[in-house]
Design an enzyme around this catalytic site. Structure first.
Site, PDB file in Angstrom:
ATOM      1  N   ASP A  13       0.879  -1.201  -0.189  1.00  0.00           N
ATOM      2  CA  ASP A  13       0.088   0.243  -0.077  1.00  0.00           C
ATOM      3  C   ASP A  13       0.751   1.221   0.113  1.00  0.00           C
ATOM      4  O   ASP A  13       1.880   1.208   0.712  1.00  0.00           O
ATOM      5  CB  ASP A  13      -1.018  -0.033   0.983  1.00  0.00           C
ATOM      6  CG  ASP A  13      -2.009   1.030   1.052  1.00  0.00           C
ATOM      7  OD1 ASP A  13      -2.225   1.543  -0.038  1.00  0.00           O
ATOM      8  OD2 ASP A  13      -2.614   0.919   2.034  1.00  0.00           O
ATOM      9  N   HIS A  30       2.608   3.596  -8.830  1.00  0.00           N
ATOM     10  CA  HIS A  30       2.307   1.846  -9.217  1.00  0.00           C
ATOM     11  C   HIS A  30       3.663   1.401 -10.093  1.00  0.00           C
ATOM     12  O   HIS A  30       4.324   0.314  -9.943  1.00  0.00           O
ATOM     13  CB  HIS A  30       1.207   1.767 -10.130  1.00  0.00           C
ATOM     14  CG  HIS A  30      -0.157   2.143  -9.312  1.00  0.00           C
ATOM     15  ND1 HIS A  30      -0.338   1.655  -8.015  1.00  0.00           N
ATOM     16  CD2 HIS A  30      -1.242   2.673  -9.537  1.00  0.00           C
ATOM     17  CE1 HIS A  30      -1.410   1.995  -7.556  1.00  0.00           C
ATOM     18  NE2 HIS A  30      -2.158   2.742  -8.705  1.00  0.00           N
ATOM     19  N   LEU A 125      11.909 -20.118  -4.714  1.00  0.00           N
ATOM     20  CA  LEU A 125      10.966 -19.269  -4.108  1.00  0.00           C
ATOM     21  C   LEU A 125       9.630 -19.288  -4.989  1.00  0.00           C
ATOM     22  O   LEU A 125       9.828 -19.849  -6.203  1.00  0.00           O
ATOM     23  CB  LEU A 125      11.433 -18.069  -4.320  1.00  0.00           C
ATOM     24  CG  LEU A 125      10.375 -16.839  -3.634  1.00  0.00           C
ATOM     25  CD1 LEU A 125      10.207 -16.853  -2.221  1.00  0.00           C
ATOM     26  CD2 LEU A 125      10.776 -15.630  -4.297  1.00  0.00           C
TER      27      LEU A 125
HETATM   28  C1  FPP Z   1      -1.941   0.363  -3.266  1.00  0.00           C
HETATM   29  O1  FPP Z   1      -1.379   1.513  -3.404  1.00  0.00           O
HETATM   30  C2  FPP Z   1      -1.465  -0.534  -4.552  1.00  0.00           C
HETATM   31  C3  FPP Z   1      -2.301  -1.242  -5.304  1.00  0.00           C
HETATM   32  C4  FPP Z   1      -3.812  -1.218  -5.483  1.00  0.00           C
HETATM   33  C5  FPP Z   1      -1.459  -1.940  -6.434  1.00  0.00           C
HETATM   34  C6  FPP Z   1      -0.268  -2.630  -6.240  1.00  0.00           C
HETATM   35  C7  FPP Z   1       0.475  -2.789  -7.290  1.00  0.00           C
HETATM   36  C8  FPP Z   1       1.856  -2.763  -7.446  1.00  0.00           C
HETATM   37  C9  FPP Z   1       2.639  -2.597  -6.255  1.00  0.00           C
HETATM   38  C10 FPP Z   1       2.593  -2.543  -8.743  1.00  0.00           C
HETATM   39  C11 FPP Z   1       2.183  -3.496  -9.919  1.00  0.00           C
HETATM   40  C12 FPP Z   1       2.375  -4.928  -9.422  1.00  0.00           C
HETATM   41  C13 FPP Z   1       2.997  -5.997 -10.168  1.00  0.00           C
HETATM   42  C14 FPP Z   1       3.085  -7.156  -9.645  1.00  0.00           C
HETATM   43  C15 FPP Z   1       3.588  -5.448 -11.442  1.00  0.00           C
HETATM   44  P1  FPP Z   1      -2.495   2.486  -3.324  1.00  0.00           P
HETATM   45  O2  FPP Z   1      -2.481   2.991  -5.069  1.00  0.00           O
HETATM   46  O3  FPP Z   1      -3.813   2.233  -2.834  1.00  0.00           O
HETATM   47  O4  FPP Z   1      -1.889   3.668  -2.584  1.00  0.00           O
HETATM   48  P2  FPP Z   1      -2.585   4.943  -1.667  1.00  0.00           P
HETATM   49  O5  FPP Z   1      -2.920   4.206  -0.458  1.00  0.00           O
HETATM   50  O6  FPP Z   1      -1.351   5.851  -1.368  1.00  0.00           O
HETATM   51  O7  FPP Z   1      -3.633   5.614  -2.584  1.00  0.00           O
END
Ligand code: FPP
Length: 227
Positions: A13, A30, A125
């Site tokens: 997050d 992201h 892994l």
């Molecule tokens: C949460 O941050 C993150 C997500 C909903 C997506 C997770 C995706 C990635 C880490 C990148 C892509 C992954 C791969 C495997 C290629 P948020 O957007 O909710 O952040 P915020 O709480 O600060 O708004």
């Protein structure tokens, strides 16, 4: 005997906030987050204890985000899987998923299948990406399948029917980004997980912080309901 960090699960997050803090569009967070996925997977694959790394990449609730962000995440995921296949192979990492893949495009589903097939024999892994994943959905699907097969519902039969069970119980569950909740992630498998919440935003997370979490985990007294 000290605790073994066999299965680590992470709620990644804070990508959006990381980008906003820098005056960038959320999707840049992201993008950086995907690089951290690569770094952490490499680290975990060389770690003597970690056998499974489960990452919450897209939840059943994430479809509610603006279409542009959802589309970006789909492209990012698809490119990641394509470009990183050689890294999975070089590092002997098996790629797996949990979640209902039926909502993804045929092209993305195909890429997921290719990566699974090409890496299925690796044992160093297992990286499990949670994609269109939610524990409520997963547990509901498991109960439905038992009912359809007219099987008795017991802890054991349900456990076997739950998709994520094949990767074993979670030892350490980490959430980055400062919130302290589980957000429908691996609820069954985390029954006895040790929980760690860090303020660090996912794009700033790194192997040193993981290592200090593992050290703190070793000092915790796990009783599994005993005394
Ligand atoms: C949460 O941050 C993150 C997500 C909903 C997506 C997770 C995706 C990635 C880490 C990148 C892509 C992954 C791969 C495997 C290629 P948020 O957007 O909710 O952040 P915020 O709480 O600060 O708004």
């Amino acid at each position: 005997m000290s605790n073994i960090a066999r299965h680590i699960a992470i709620i990644m997050d804070g990508n959006g906030r990381w980008a906003s803090e820098r005056g960038l569009k959320r999707v840049k967070g992201h993008e950086r987050g995907a690089e951290v996925v690569r770094t952490m997977t490499t680290y975990a694959s060389n770690h003597p204890e970690i056998e499974v790394l489960t990452l919450y990449a897209f939840s059943t609730e994430n479809w509610k985000r603006p279409k542009m962000e959802v589309d970006f995440l789909m492209r990012l995921l698809s490119n990641y899987l394509k470009n990183e296949l050689k890294t999975y192979i070089e590092q002997e990492v098996r790629f797996e998923t949990i979640g209902d893949l039926s909502r993804f495009s045929p092209a993305l589903r195909k890429q997921i299948e290719i990566n699974k097939e090409e890496t299925k024999h690796f044992t160093k892994l297992t990286q499990v990406l949670a994609l269109n994943y939610g524990s409520h959905d997963e547990i509901t699907r498991a109960v439905k399948s038992l009912c359809e097969r007219r099987e008795e519902i017991t802890v054991e039969s349900l456990e076997n029917a739950i998709e994520s069970s094949k990767f074993g119980p979670v030892d350490i569950l980490i959430r980055t980004g400062g919130e302290q909740r589980l957000s429908n992630f691996l609820l069954w498998q985390s029954a006895y997980a040790e929980l760690f919440f860090t303020q660090t935003l996912w794009p700033d997370f790194n192997p040193d912080e993981l290592e200090s979490i593992i050290e703190a985990f070793k000092k915790r007294h796990r009783r599994f309901g005993g005394i």
